[in-house]
Design an enzyme around this catalytic site. Structure first.
Site, PDB file in Angstrom:
ATOM      1  N   ILE A  13       6.246  -5.236  12.456  1.00  0.00           N
ATOM      2  CA  ILE A  13       7.602  -4.800  12.811  1.00  0.00           C
ATOM      3  C   ILE A  13       7.557  -3.455  13.540  1.00  0.00           C
ATOM      4  CG2 ILE A  13       9.943  -4.360  11.976  1.00  0.00           C
ATOM      5  CD1 ILE A  13       9.250  -6.072   9.503  1.00  0.00           C
ATOM      6  N   LEU A  35      -4.122   2.403  10.329  1.00  0.00           N
ATOM      7  CA  LEU A  35      -4.887   1.241  10.818  1.00  0.00           C
ATOM      8  C   LEU A  35      -5.627   0.554   9.671  1.00  0.00           C
ATOM      9  CD1 LEU A  35      -6.219   2.455  14.307  1.00  0.00           C
ATOM     10  CD2 LEU A  35      -4.112   1.208  13.777  1.00  0.00           C
ATOM     11  N   THR A  36      -4.873   0.059   8.732  1.00  0.00           N
ATOM     12  CA  THR A  36      -5.439  -0.790   7.674  1.00  0.00           C
ATOM     13  C   THR A  36      -5.729  -2.156   8.307  1.00  0.00           C
ATOM     14  OG1 THR A  36      -3.332  -1.780   7.025  1.00  0.00           O
ATOM     15  CG2 THR A  36      -3.927   0.332   5.982  1.00  0.00           C
ATOM     16  N   GLU A  84       1.942  -1.343   2.457  1.00  0.00           N
ATOM     17  CA  GLU A  84       1.251  -2.587   2.162  1.00  0.00           C
ATOM     18  C   GLU A  84       2.386  -3.593   2.021  1.00  0.00           C
ATOM     19  OE1 GLU A  84      -1.905  -3.447   2.023  1.00  0.00           O
ATOM     20  OE2 GLU A  84      -2.563  -1.436   2.551  1.00  0.00           O
ATOM     21  N   THR A 125      13.275  -3.652   1.970  1.00  0.00           N
ATOM     22  CA  THR A 125      13.298  -5.116   1.989  1.00  0.00           C
ATOM     23  C   THR A 125      14.320  -5.688   1.006  1.00  0.00           C
ATOM     24  OG1 THR A 125      11.960  -7.025   1.302  1.00  0.00           O
ATOM     25  CG2 THR A 125      11.293  -4.928   0.415  1.00  0.00           C
ATOM     26  N   ASP A 126      14.799  -6.906   1.305  1.00  0.00           N
ATOM     27  CA  ASP A 126      15.711  -7.582   0.379  1.00  0.00           C
ATOM     28  C   ASP A 126      15.004  -7.965  -0.923  1.00  0.00           C
ATOM     29  OD1 ASP A 126      14.092  -9.647   1.329  1.00  0.00           O
ATOM     30  OD2 ASP A 126      15.739 -10.992   1.860  1.00  0.00           O
ATOM     31  N   GLU A 127      13.657  -7.923  -0.910  1.00  0.00           N
ATOM     32  CA  GLU A 127      12.922  -8.354  -2.113  1.00  0.00           C
ATOM     33  C   GLU A 127      13.165  -7.436  -3.307  1.00  0.00           C
ATOM     34  OE1 GLU A 127       9.016  -9.943  -1.473  1.00  0.00           O
ATOM     35  OE2 GLU A 127       9.439 -10.343   0.628  1.00  0.00           O
ATOM     36  N   TYR A 153       4.601  -5.914  -5.117  1.00  0.00           N
ATOM     37  CA  TYR A 153       5.061  -5.445  -3.793  1.00  0.00           C
ATOM     38  C   TYR A 153       6.505  -4.970  -3.870  1.00  0.00           C
ATOM     39  CZ  TYR A 153       7.262  -5.834   0.819  1.00  0.00           C
ATOM     40  OH  TYR A 153       8.015  -5.590   1.946  1.00  0.00           O
ATOM     41  N   LYS A 157       8.198  -1.202  -3.367  1.00  0.00           N
ATOM     42  CA  LYS A 157       9.220  -0.891  -2.357  1.00  0.00           C
ATOM     43  C   LYS A 157      10.487  -0.352  -3.029  1.00  0.00           C
ATOM     44  CE  LYS A 157       9.192  -1.516   1.541  1.00  0.00           C
ATOM     45  NZ  LYS A 157       8.763  -0.630   2.668  1.00  0.00           N
ATOM     46  N   GLY A 278       5.047 -15.817 -10.322  1.00  0.00           N
ATOM     47  CA  GLY A 278       6.275 -15.002 -10.225  1.00  0.00           C
ATOM     48  C   GLY A 278       7.060 -15.239  -8.949  1.00  0.00           C
TER      49      GLY A 278
HETATM   50  P1  NAD Z   1       2.520  -4.839   8.321  1.00  0.00           P
HETATM   51  O1  NAD Z   1       1.692  -5.067   7.108  1.00  0.00           O
HETATM   52  O2  NAD Z   1       2.402  -5.774   9.479  1.00  0.00           O
HETATM   53  O3  NAD Z   1       2.246  -3.373   8.883  1.00  0.00           O
HETATM   54  C1  NAD Z   1       2.110  -2.247   8.060  1.00  0.00           C
HETATM   55  C2  NAD Z   1       1.551  -1.115   8.893  1.00  0.00           C
HETATM   56  O4  NAD Z   1       1.461   0.054   8.062  1.00  0.00           O
HETATM   57  C3  NAD Z   1       0.134  -1.372   9.430  1.00  0.00           C
HETATM   58  O5  NAD Z   1       0.055  -0.985  10.792  1.00  0.00           O
HETATM   59  C4  NAD Z   1      -0.748  -0.481   8.570  1.00  0.00           C
HETATM   60  O6  NAD Z   1      -1.919  -0.040   9.234  1.00  0.00           O
HETATM   61  C5  NAD Z   1       0.208   0.662   8.267  1.00  0.00           C
HETATM   62  N1  NAD Z   1      -0.151   1.403   7.038  1.00  0.00           N
HETATM   63  C6  NAD Z   1      -0.455   0.879   5.814  1.00  0.00           C
HETATM   64  N2  NAD Z   1      -0.735   1.850   4.950  1.00  0.00           N
HETATM   65  C7  NAD Z   1      -0.601   3.032   5.612  1.00  0.00           C
HETATM   66  C8  NAD Z   1      -0.729   4.385   5.250  1.00  0.00           C
HETATM   67  N3  NAD Z   1      -1.095   4.751   4.001  1.00  0.00           N
HETATM   68  N4  NAD Z   1      -0.507   5.347   6.174  1.00  0.00           N
HETATM   69  C9  NAD Z   1      -0.145   4.992   7.444  1.00  0.00           C
HETATM   70  N5  NAD Z   1      -0.022   3.726   7.855  1.00  0.00           N
HETATM   71  C10 NAD Z   1      -0.231   2.742   6.954  1.00  0.00           C
HETATM   72  O7  NAD Z   1       4.020  -4.781   7.796  1.00  0.00           O
HETATM   73  P2  NAD Z   1       5.369  -5.258   8.499  1.00  0.00           P
HETATM   74  O8  NAD Z   1       5.598  -6.683   8.192  1.00  0.00           O
HETATM   75  O9  NAD Z   1       5.374  -4.784   9.899  1.00  0.00           O
HETATM   76  O10 NAD Z   1       6.430  -4.424   7.645  1.00  0.00           O
HETATM   77  C11 NAD Z   1       6.800  -3.095   8.023  1.00  0.00           C
HETATM   78  C12 NAD Z   1       7.781  -2.553   7.010  1.00  0.00           C
HETATM   79  O11 NAD Z   1       8.937  -3.388   6.952  1.00  0.00           O
HETATM   80  C13 NAD Z   1       7.237  -2.487   5.600  1.00  0.00           C
HETATM   81  O12 NAD Z   1       7.695  -1.293   5.011  1.00  0.00           O
HETATM   82  C14 NAD Z   1       7.837  -3.706   4.904  1.00  0.00           C
HETATM   83  O13 NAD Z   1       7.988  -3.487   3.534  1.00  0.00           O
HETATM   84  C15 NAD Z   1       9.165  -3.788   5.614  1.00  0.00           C
HETATM   85  N6  NAD Z   1       9.761  -5.139   5.691  1.00  0.00           N
HETATM   86  C16 NAD Z   1       9.027  -6.200   6.151  1.00  0.00           C
HETATM   87  C17 NAD Z   1       9.624  -7.459   6.260  1.00  0.00           C
HETATM   88  C18 NAD Z   1       8.856  -8.647   6.819  1.00  0.00           C
HETATM   89  O14 NAD Z   1       9.366  -9.772   6.818  1.00  0.00           O
HETATM   90  N7  NAD Z   1       7.642  -8.473   7.311  1.00  0.00           N
HETATM   91  C19 NAD Z   1      10.959  -7.644   5.882  1.00  0.00           C
HETATM   92  C20 NAD Z   1      11.681  -6.531   5.403  1.00  0.00           C
HETATM   93  C21 NAD Z   1      11.078  -5.290   5.324  1.00  0.00           C
HETATM   94  P1  TYD Z   2       5.596 -14.687   2.977  1.00  0.00           P
HETATM   95  O1  TYD Z   2       5.535 -14.895   4.463  1.00  0.00           O
HETATM   96  O2  TYD Z   2       4.376 -14.239   2.258  1.00  0.00           O
HETATM   97  O3  TYD Z   2       6.817 -13.706   2.712  1.00  0.00           O
HETATM   98  P2  TYD Z   2       7.544 -13.276   1.312  1.00  0.00           P
HETATM   99  O4  TYD Z   2       6.744 -13.726   0.172  1.00  0.00           O
HETATM  100  O5  TYD Z   2       7.540 -11.792   1.429  1.00  0.00           O
HETATM  101  O6  TYD Z   2       8.900 -13.886   1.382  1.00  0.00           O
HETATM  102  O7  TYD Z   2       6.060 -16.050   2.306  1.00  0.00           O
HETATM  103  C1  TYD Z   2       7.286 -16.680   2.682  1.00  0.00           C
HETATM  104  C2  TYD Z   2       7.471 -17.877   1.772  1.00  0.00           C
HETATM  105  O8  TYD Z   2       6.434 -18.836   2.074  1.00  0.00           O
HETATM  106  C3  TYD Z   2       7.309 -17.560   0.307  1.00  0.00           C
HETATM  107  O9  TYD Z   2       8.236 -18.333  -0.449  1.00  0.00           O
HETATM  108  C4  TYD Z   2       5.889 -17.986  -0.034  1.00  0.00           C
HETATM  109  C5  TYD Z   2       5.648 -19.145   0.914  1.00  0.00           C
HETATM  110  N1  TYD Z   2       4.239 -19.333   1.357  1.00  0.00           N
HETATM  111  C6  TYD Z   2       3.630 -20.590   1.224  1.00  0.00           C
HETATM  112  O10 TYD Z   2       4.231 -21.564   0.746  1.00  0.00           O
HETATM  113  N2  TYD Z   2       2.334 -20.722   1.634  1.00  0.00           N
HETATM  114  C7  TYD Z   2       1.615 -19.670   2.145  1.00  0.00           C
HETATM  115  O11 TYD Z   2       0.418 -19.849   2.463  1.00  0.00           O
HETATM  116  C8  TYD Z   2       2.278 -18.404   2.302  1.00  0.00           C
HETATM  117  C9  TYD Z   2       1.533 -17.221   2.859  1.00  0.00           C
HETATM  118  C10 TYD Z   2       3.589 -18.280   1.896  1.00  0.00           C
END
Ligand code: NAD
Ligand code: TYD
Length: 341
Positions: A13, A35-36, A84, A125-127, A153, A157, A278
């Site tokens: 994102i 850059l994890t 993370e 996040t909505d989670e 997770y 958050k 869970g």
């Molecule tokens: P992602 O895992 O793709 O990216 C996370 C980034 O954070 C990576 O570039 C990583 O290198 C960096 N990072 C991790 N630990 C770090 C640290 N200690 N210092 C500096 N950088 C660090 O995650 P994403 O899916 O892009 O999500 C971004 C944010 O949005 C997160 O806070 C997540 O909780 C939130 N979010 C994600 C979703 C989704 O659907 N992916 C939905 C709602 C909210």
């Molecule tokens: P995910 O993309 O991990 O997002 P989140 O758990 O944060 O919502 O998973 C989305 C949904 O898909 C979740 O209900 C778990 C399910 N899922 C599978 O069924 N198989 C998979 O291999 C993965 C990664 C997720």
């Protein structure tokens, strides 16, 4: 507001957000990322030479380093994406989640307080709201929902959100929180449902569906999340939480079938595996606050968004192949070995 620190800008994102904000506004963006495994500078190659963009490698937990970056670059605003972010990884081990998501946020907040900066936005996040019953479709998460976390997770958050709220109340800091539903789009790490299933389908492999596949997620195209964050940043009321969502609930199994159909692949590729421990049953966001108060609404419908996302993964095979090698493979074996029924 002129100079913005975007933490975690090399992730899914964050990298989409940096491109979005550079295209639509005239800020200087400093991308601070550790850059994890999830951070990938290839996500940003098309803007790496932009005069308004600079990458700085670093960890949000390193107080002195963050402080120096902020002062050296006259930064006035922080948007914290760094985290993370994968539930399955948090089940295998939660320490990194607490370190980055909780202590990292606390570190940023302390520096923000000391330097008296202009604005801090926490991307959440909505989670944090837990799980909704499947049979009560009228129920959705509003900003008033209690926090009720079920995974390490979401607990990490939620802890960060509570810290943000406490710094707003106690120290009167200009803090905003956004809580978005599941995102999809280009550059999403193929450990999350949609890109993982696209990659597996293209490779003719089995698609691992957890449990009965009837868990529900509310999907939003990543650019819509980015536009919502910009609205909150510019017009949001300090100290408030804004839910972001697309009113777009899908059963996991239907998403998987849609991907297979679009790619003209057989549903025989679906493999039901042991459920995630869970596992939250249903997420659904009520985004009427941001829509009514800030005038935001999503621009993408799911039909077109998912089609263009699938197309992007077909056209950018080398991107996800590189990402899926190495460390990721080790994780894949560890997570799925115990799930095969
Ligand atoms: P992602 O895992 O793709 O990216 C996370 C980034 O954070 C990576 O570039 C990583 O290198 C960096 N990072 C991790 N630990 C770090 C640290 N200690 N210092 C500096 N950088 C660090 O995650 P994403 O899916 O892009 O999500 C971004 C944010 O949005 C997160 O806070 C997540 O909780 C939130 N979010 C994600 C979703 C989704 O659907 N992916 C939905 C709602 C909210
Ligand atoms: P995910 O993309 O991990 O997002 P989140 O758990 O944060 O919502 O998973 C989305 C949904 O898909 C979740 O209900 C778990 C399910 N899922 C599978 O069924 N198989 C998979 O291999 C993965 C990664 C997720």
């Amino acid at each position: 507001m002129q100079n913005i620190l975007v933490t975690g800008g090399a992730g899914f994102i964050g990298s989409n957000f940096i491109k979005y904000i550079l295209k639509n506004y005239n800020y200087k963006i400093f991308n601070y990322d550790k850059l994890t495994y999830a951070g990938n500078l290839e996500n940003l190659t098309d803007i790496e030479d932009n005069a308004n963009y600079k990458f700085i490698k670093g960890d949000i937990c390193e107080l002195e380093n963050v402080k120096k970056v902020l002062t050296d670059n006259n930064i006035d605003t922080i948007i914290n994406f760094a985290a993370e972010s994968h539930v399955d990884r948090s089940i295998l081990g939660s320490r990194e989640f607490i370190v980055t998501n909780v202590l990292g946020t606390q570190t940023l907040l302390d520096i923000f307080k000391d330097l008296k900066l202009e604005k801090y936005l926490q991307v959440s996040t909505d989670e944090v709201y837990g799980s909704l019953p499947e049979d009560r479709k009228e129920l959705k998460f509003t900003e008033q929902n209690p926090i009720k976390t079920n995974s390490p997770y979401s607990a990490s958050k939620a802890s960060a959100d509570l810290l943000c709220n406490s710094y707003f109340h106690t120290h009167k800091l200009p803090i905003l929180i956004t809580r978005c539903s599941n995102n999809y789009g280009p550059y999403q790490f193929p450990e999350k449902l949609i890109p993982l299933m696209i990659a597996k389908a293209l490779d003719g492999e089995k698609l691992p569906v957890y449990g009965d596949g009837k868990n529900v997620r509310d999907w939003l195209y990543v650019d819509d999340h980015c536009s919502a964050i910009c609205e909150v940043l510019h017009k949001g009321k300090i100290g408030e939480v804004y839910n972001i969502g697309g009113n777009n609930e899908w059963y996991n199994i239907d998403i998987v079938k849609l991907i297979l159909k679009t790619l003209k692949k057989s549903e025989e590729q679906i493999l039901y595996v042991k459920d995630r421990p869970g596992h939250d049953r249903r997420y659904a966001i009520d985004s009427s606050k941001i829509q009514n108060e800030l005038g935001w609404k999503p621009a993408y419908d799911f039909e077109h968004g998912i089609e263009s996302t699938i197309k992007w993964y077909i056209e950018n095979e080398s991107w996800w192949r590189k990402v899926m090698s190495g460390e990721y493979l080790k994780y894949y074996e560890k997570n799925y070995a115990s799930k095969v029924k």
